[in-house]
Write a protein that holds these residues in place. Structure first.
Motif, short mmCIF file in Angstrom:
data_model
loop_
_atom_site.label_atom_id
_atom_site.label_comp_id
_atom_site.label_asym_id
_atom_site.label_seq_id
_atom_site.Cartn_x
_atom_site.Cartn_y
_atom_site.Cartn_z
N TRP A 105 0.86 -1.18 0.00
CA TRP A 105 0.00 0.00 0.00
C TRP A 105 0.89 1.23 0.00
CZ3 TRP A 105 0.78 -3.31 3.98
CH2 TRP A 105 1.43 -2.81 5.10
N MET A 106 0.32 2.35 -0.41
CA MET A 106 1.06 3.60 -0.45
C MET A 106 0.08 4.77 -0.38
SD MET A 106 3.44 5.17 -3.51
CE MET A 106 2.07 5.89 -4.41
N LEU A 107 0.40 5.74 0.43
CA LEU A 107 -0.40 6.95 0.54
C LEU A 107 0.18 8.01 -0.37
CD1 LEU A 107 -2.82 8.11 2.08
CD2 LEU A 107 -1.24 8.88 3.83
N SER A 108 -0.67 8.68 -1.14
CA SER A 108 -0.20 9.68 -2.11
C SER A 108 -1.13 10.89 -2.10
CB SER A 108 -0.19 9.06 -3.52
OG SER A 108 0.12 10.02 -4.48
N GLU A 109 -0.53 12.04 -2.37
CA GLU A 109 -1.32 13.27 -2.47
C GLU A 109 -2.01 13.38 -3.82
OE1 GLU A 109 0.94 16.73 -1.44
OE2 GLU A 109 1.66 15.83 0.42
N THR A 110 -1.52 12.66 -4.81
CA THR A 110 -2.06 12.76 -6.17
C THR A 110 -2.50 11.40 -6.70
OG1 THR A 110 0.16 12.48 -7.11
CG2 THR A 110 -0.62 14.74 -6.75
N ARG A 111 -3.24 11.45 -7.77
CA ARG A 111 -3.74 10.24 -8.44
C ARG A 111 -3.37 10.36 -9.92
NH1 ARG A 111 -9.73 9.11 -10.06
NH2 ARG A 111 -9.75 6.85 -10.21
N ASP A 112 -2.06 10.28 -10.19
CA ASP A 112 -1.57 10.49 -11.54
C ASP A 112 -0.52 9.44 -11.90
OD1 ASP A 112 0.45 11.33 -9.90
OD2 ASP A 112 0.48 13.40 -10.58
N LYS A 113 0.10 9.60 -13.08
CA LYS A 113 1.08 8.63 -13.57
C LYS A 113 2.28 8.47 -12.63
CE LYS A 113 4.37 7.66 -17.20
NZ LYS A 113 5.68 8.17 -17.05
#
Length: 195
Positions: A72-80
């Motif tokens: 799993w990974m937490l990210s601020e964006t939902r992009d490439k």
């Protein structure tokens, strides 16, 4: 937990327990990795949203076709770049086998990210990317366990504390799912001893 400690004669504040989680959950995740059973070669990848300080962030999660959590990974964006980073992170795990097929939803970021890691030879050229929504039902259902705990914690105030807390949630979920070598899914006593 504070009440349980008080019943046993220990005076513990709820913020102390929160600090333990923030400090030890990430270390627990690292130590857990060497005990995990190997995954199969059929991945399911998806992301779900969570709120941190009332701003939407994305929790990327991957499971295999049997429902075992890969990473799993937490990210601020939902992009490439976020999708590519998550693919790299998942493939770097020792318990993850080389994928034969990766199932994703219709998010437009996945095909270019998949192509990028294929061009860098992190996965074989024969590996297939499937953008079929119903194949992701396994990971969609698995999101429920994390999301429920996140909502119970009344969302998060900082990105770093969200990451460490989710690491604890996900690690415990992996143990409960029976992903540890020699410990069954319903063997609560062995799970407790392992922890």
């Amino acid at each position: 937990l504070v009440t349980i400690c008080q019943e046993r004669g220990l005076s513990v504040c709820h913020t102390t327990i929160m600090r333990w989680i923030h400090q030890y959950a990430v270390e627990f995740k690292k130590r857990l990795e060497k005990f995990l059973k190997p995954s199969n070669d059929s991945y399911r990848v998806d992301e779900t949203y969570i709120k941190i300080k009332w701003k939407v962030h994305y929790l990327y999660r991957a499971v295999d076709s049997e429902g075992n959590t890969l990473d799993w990974m937490l990210s601020e964006t939902r992009d490439k770049p976020a999708a590519e980073k998550f693919f790299r992170q998942t493939l770097a795990n020792s318990h993850c086998s080389i994928p034969r097929v990766i199932g994703v939803d219709k998010n437009a970021a996945y095909p270019p990210a998949f192509e990028a890691i294929q061009n860098q030879r992190l996965i074989p050229i024969e590996t297939e990317l499937r953008q079929v929504k119903y194949l992701n039902n396994i990971v969609e259902q698995d999101h429920r366990f994390s999301k429920r705990r996140i909502v119970w914690s009344q969302w998060f105030q900082r990105f770093a504390t969200a990451e460490s807390t989710i690491a604890g949630y996900e690690s415990m979920h992996m143990i409960r799912k029976g992903q540890i070598e020699g410990i069954g899914r319903k063997d609560a006593l062995s799970q407790k001893i392992f922890i």
